[in-house]
Design a protein around this motif. Structure first.
Motif, PDB file in Angstrom:
ATOM      1  N   GLU A 150       0.664  -1.233   0.035  1.00  0.00           N
ATOM      2  CA  GLU A 150       0.141  -0.055  -0.033  1.00  0.00           C
ATOM      3  C   GLU A 150       0.794   1.301  -0.235  1.00  0.00           C
ATOM      4  O   GLU A 150       0.425   2.367  -0.397  1.00  0.00           O
ATOM      5  CB  GLU A 150      -1.052  -0.086   1.108  1.00  0.00           C
ATOM      6  N   VAL A 151       2.075   1.161   0.564  1.00  0.00           N
ATOM      7  CA  VAL A 151       2.935   2.328   0.445  1.00  0.00           C
ATOM      8  C   VAL A 151       4.167   2.417  -0.343  1.00  0.00           C
ATOM      9  O   VAL A 151       4.907   3.027  -0.255  1.00  0.00           O
ATOM     10  CB  VAL A 151       3.402   2.818   1.996  1.00  0.00           C
ATOM     11  N   VAL A 152       4.391   1.216  -0.969  1.00  0.00           N
ATOM     12  CA  VAL A 152       5.452   1.042  -1.863  1.00  0.00           C
ATOM     13  C   VAL A 152       5.189   2.506  -2.995  1.00  0.00           C
ATOM     14  O   VAL A 152       4.115   2.703  -3.583  1.00  0.00           O
ATOM     15  CB  VAL A 152       5.338  -0.108  -2.733  1.00  0.00           C
ATOM     16  N   GLY A 153       6.301   3.195  -3.174  1.00  0.00           N
ATOM     17  CA  GLY A 153       6.398   4.213  -4.038  1.00  0.00           C
ATOM     18  C   GLY A 153       6.310   5.455  -3.110  1.00  0.00           C
ATOM     19  O   GLY A 153       6.465   6.442  -3.882  1.00  0.00           O
ATOM     20  N   THR A 154       5.985   5.392  -1.957  1.00  0.00           N
ATOM     21  CA  THR A 154       5.690   6.640  -1.064  1.00  0.00           C
ATOM     22  C   THR A 154       7.238   7.171  -1.184  1.00  0.00           C
ATOM     23  O   THR A 154       8.383   6.689  -0.994  1.00  0.00           O
ATOM     24  CB  THR A 154       5.609   6.245   0.299  1.00  0.00           C
ATOM     25  N   PRO A 155       7.528   8.632  -1.589  1.00  0.00           N
ATOM     26  CA  PRO A 155       8.838   9.161  -1.484  1.00  0.00           C
ATOM     27  C   PRO A 155       9.428   9.099  -0.167  1.00  0.00           C
ATOM     28  O   PRO A 155       8.801   9.004   1.048  1.00  0.00           O
ATOM     29  CB  PRO A 155       8.425  10.496  -1.831  1.00  0.00           C
ATOM     30  N   TYR A 156      11.040   9.105  -0.156  1.00  0.00           N
ATOM     31  CA  TYR A 156      11.522   9.137   1.095  1.00  0.00           C
ATOM     32  C   TYR A 156      11.535  10.762   1.429  1.00  0.00           C
ATOM     33  O   TYR A 156      11.575  11.666   0.887  1.00  0.00           O
ATOM     34  CB  TYR A 156      13.033   9.244   0.652  1.00  0.00           C
ATOM     35  N   LYS A 157      11.438  10.909   2.954  1.00  0.00           N
ATOM     36  CA  LYS A 157      11.345  12.061   3.474  1.00  0.00           C
ATOM     37  C   LYS A 157      12.431  12.121   4.885  1.00  0.00           C
ATOM     38  O   LYS A 157      11.861  11.229   5.805  1.00  0.00           O
ATOM     39  CB  LYS A 157      10.038  12.642   3.726  1.00  0.00           C
ATOM     40  N   TRP A 158      13.157  12.697   4.938  1.00  0.00           N
ATOM     41  CA  TRP A 158      13.892  12.697   6.084  1.00  0.00           C
ATOM     42  C   TRP A 158      13.138  12.849   7.305  1.00  0.00           C
ATOM     43  O   TRP A 158      12.451  14.099   7.386  1.00  0.00           O
ATOM     44  CB  TRP A 158      15.251  13.745   6.142  1.00  0.00           C
ATOM     45  N   GLY A 159      13.092  12.109   8.646  1.00  0.00           N
ATOM     46  CA  GLY A 159      12.159  12.369   9.668  1.00  0.00           C
ATOM     47  C   GLY A 159      10.673  12.027   9.258  1.00  0.00           C
ATOM     48  O   GLY A 159      10.009  12.215  10.082  1.00  0.00           O
ATOM     49  N   GLY A 160      10.428  11.656   7.992  1.00  0.00           N
ATOM     50  CA  GLY A 160       9.103  11.218   7.653  1.00  0.00           C
ATOM     51  C   GLY A 160       8.528  10.000   8.368  1.00  0.00           C
ATOM     52  O   GLY A 160       8.935   8.941   8.380  1.00  0.00           O
ATOM     53  N   THR A 161       6.948  10.125   9.056  1.00  0.00           N
ATOM     54  CA  THR A 161       6.468   9.058   9.472  1.00  0.00           C
ATOM     55  C   THR A 161       5.164   8.777   8.894  1.00  0.00           C
ATOM     56  O   THR A 161       4.387   8.197   9.379  1.00  0.00           O
ATOM     57  CB  THR A 161       6.551   9.141  11.132  1.00  0.00           C
ATOM     58  N   THR A 162       4.810   9.493   7.895  1.00  0.00           N
ATOM     59  CA  THR A 162       3.471   9.304   7.325  1.00  0.00           C
ATOM     60  C   THR A 162       3.367   9.233   5.825  1.00  0.00           C
ATOM     61  O   THR A 162       4.527   8.917   5.178  1.00  0.00           O
ATOM     62  CB  THR A 162       2.577  10.687   7.331  1.00  0.00           C
ATOM     63  N   THR A 163       2.450   8.757   5.216  1.00  0.00           N
ATOM     64  CA  THR A 163       2.473   8.454   3.888  1.00  0.00           C
ATOM     65  C   THR A 163       2.614   9.522   2.894  1.00  0.00           C
ATOM     66  O   THR A 163       2.829   9.396   1.686  1.00  0.00           O
ATOM     67  CB  THR A 163       1.120   7.915   3.453  1.00  0.00           C
ATOM     68  N   SER A 164       2.848  10.797   3.321  1.00  0.00           N
ATOM     69  CA  SER A 164       3.562  11.885   2.669  1.00  0.00           C
ATOM     70  C   SER A 164       4.892  11.594   2.384  1.00  0.00           C
ATOM     71  O   SER A 164       5.378  12.396   1.607  1.00  0.00           O
ATOM     72  CB  SER A 164       2.963  13.282   3.091  1.00  0.00           C
ATOM     73  N   GLY A 165       5.421  10.857   3.137  1.00  0.00           N
ATOM     74  CA  GLY A 165       6.981  10.769   3.004  1.00  0.00           C
ATOM     75  C   GLY A 165       7.559   9.911   4.375  1.00  0.00           C
ATOM     76  O   GLY A 165       7.122  10.085   5.472  1.00  0.00           O
ATOM     77  N   PHE A 166       8.554   8.831   3.868  1.00  0.00           N
ATOM     78  CA  PHE A 166       9.023   8.140   5.139  1.00  0.00           C
ATOM     79  C   PHE A 166      10.478   8.095   5.050  1.00  0.00           C
ATOM     80  O   PHE A 166      11.008   8.095   3.795  1.00  0.00           O
ATOM     81  CB  PHE A 166       8.919   6.542   5.030  1.00  0.00           C
ATOM     82  N   ASP A 167      11.406   8.264   6.093  1.00  0.00           N
ATOM     83  CA  ASP A 167      12.593   7.679   6.277  1.00  0.00           C
ATOM     84  C   ASP A 167      12.463   6.056   6.664  1.00  0.00           C
ATOM     85  O   ASP A 167      11.416   5.833   6.861  1.00  0.00           O
ATOM     86  CB  ASP A 167      13.521   8.571   7.314  1.00  0.00           C
ATOM     87  N   CYS A 168      13.576   5.406   6.576  1.00  0.00           N
ATOM     88  CA  CYS A 168      13.580   4.175   6.811  1.00  0.00           C
ATOM     89  C   CYS A 168      12.907   3.642   8.194  1.00  0.00           C
ATOM     90  O   CYS A 168      12.121   2.655   8.262  1.00  0.00           O
ATOM     91  CB  CYS A 168      15.120   3.387   6.899  1.00  0.00           C
TER      92      CYS A 168
END
Length: 167
Positions: free
Chosen positions: A35-53
């Motif tokens: 469901e979230v494959v393709g979500t962009p990388y975002k430093w510090g991200g924890t939501t579907t707008s962007g995730f870090d690892c």
């Protein structure tokens, strides 16, 4: 009596198929990841707008009522250490990508693959055997067991009560 026998059969099948092997029935975890494959990388991200690892891991594991520390380095210290040969879907895998200890993490999804949020490609599924990751692998931890693990995997071996057939 029928329900007891069916319940016992289900428990036996769960333990039979939940050893250290790769399963074909990891649908719930894989669906959560897909469901979230393709979500962009975002430093510090924890939501579907962007995730870090580590934010990606937090997001997925929150769905299974499993609380984890925020950073990949801290996550690598919780749970039980697991040998690479004993990985099962849902185990966390950790890598040293910056030369300073654990700096990247993902979720093992079976078949030698793991899901993670890559700084260059966002959420994706990669092979553990890819030379980049194979050289940088550090450790793995099992943080989900019991009921939470049962919720994480889709038990394809559940018996339909009406028909006595395997699903």
């Amino acid at each position: 009596m029928k329900k007891v026998v069916l319940s016992l059969l289900g428990i036996i099948m769960f333990f039979t198929f939940s050893g250290g092997s790769v399963y074909a029935d990891q649908i719930d975890l894989r669906e959560s990841v897909d469901e979230v494959v393709g979500t962009p990388y975002k430093w510090g991200g924890t939501t579907t707008s962007g995730f870090d690892c580590s934010g990606f891991i937090l997001y997925i594991f929150k769905q299974y009522d499993t609380k984890l520390p925020r950073t990949s380095s801290s996550q690598s210290q919780v749970g039980t250490k697991v040998a690479k040969d004993d990985l099962r879907p849902g185990d966390l895998v950790f890598f040293n990508t910056n030369g300073k200890g654990v700096s990247h993490a993902g979720i093992y999804v079976g078949d030698g693959k793991f899901a993670h949020s890559s700084s260059s490609n966002g959420v994706r599924i990669s092979n553990m055997s890819d030379s980049y990751y194979a050289k940088r692998y550090v450790t793995a931890r099992r943080v989900v067991t019991g009921e939470n693990y049962e919720d994480m995997i889709n038990d394809e071996h559940e018996i339909k009560e009406d028909s006595n057939e395997l699903k």
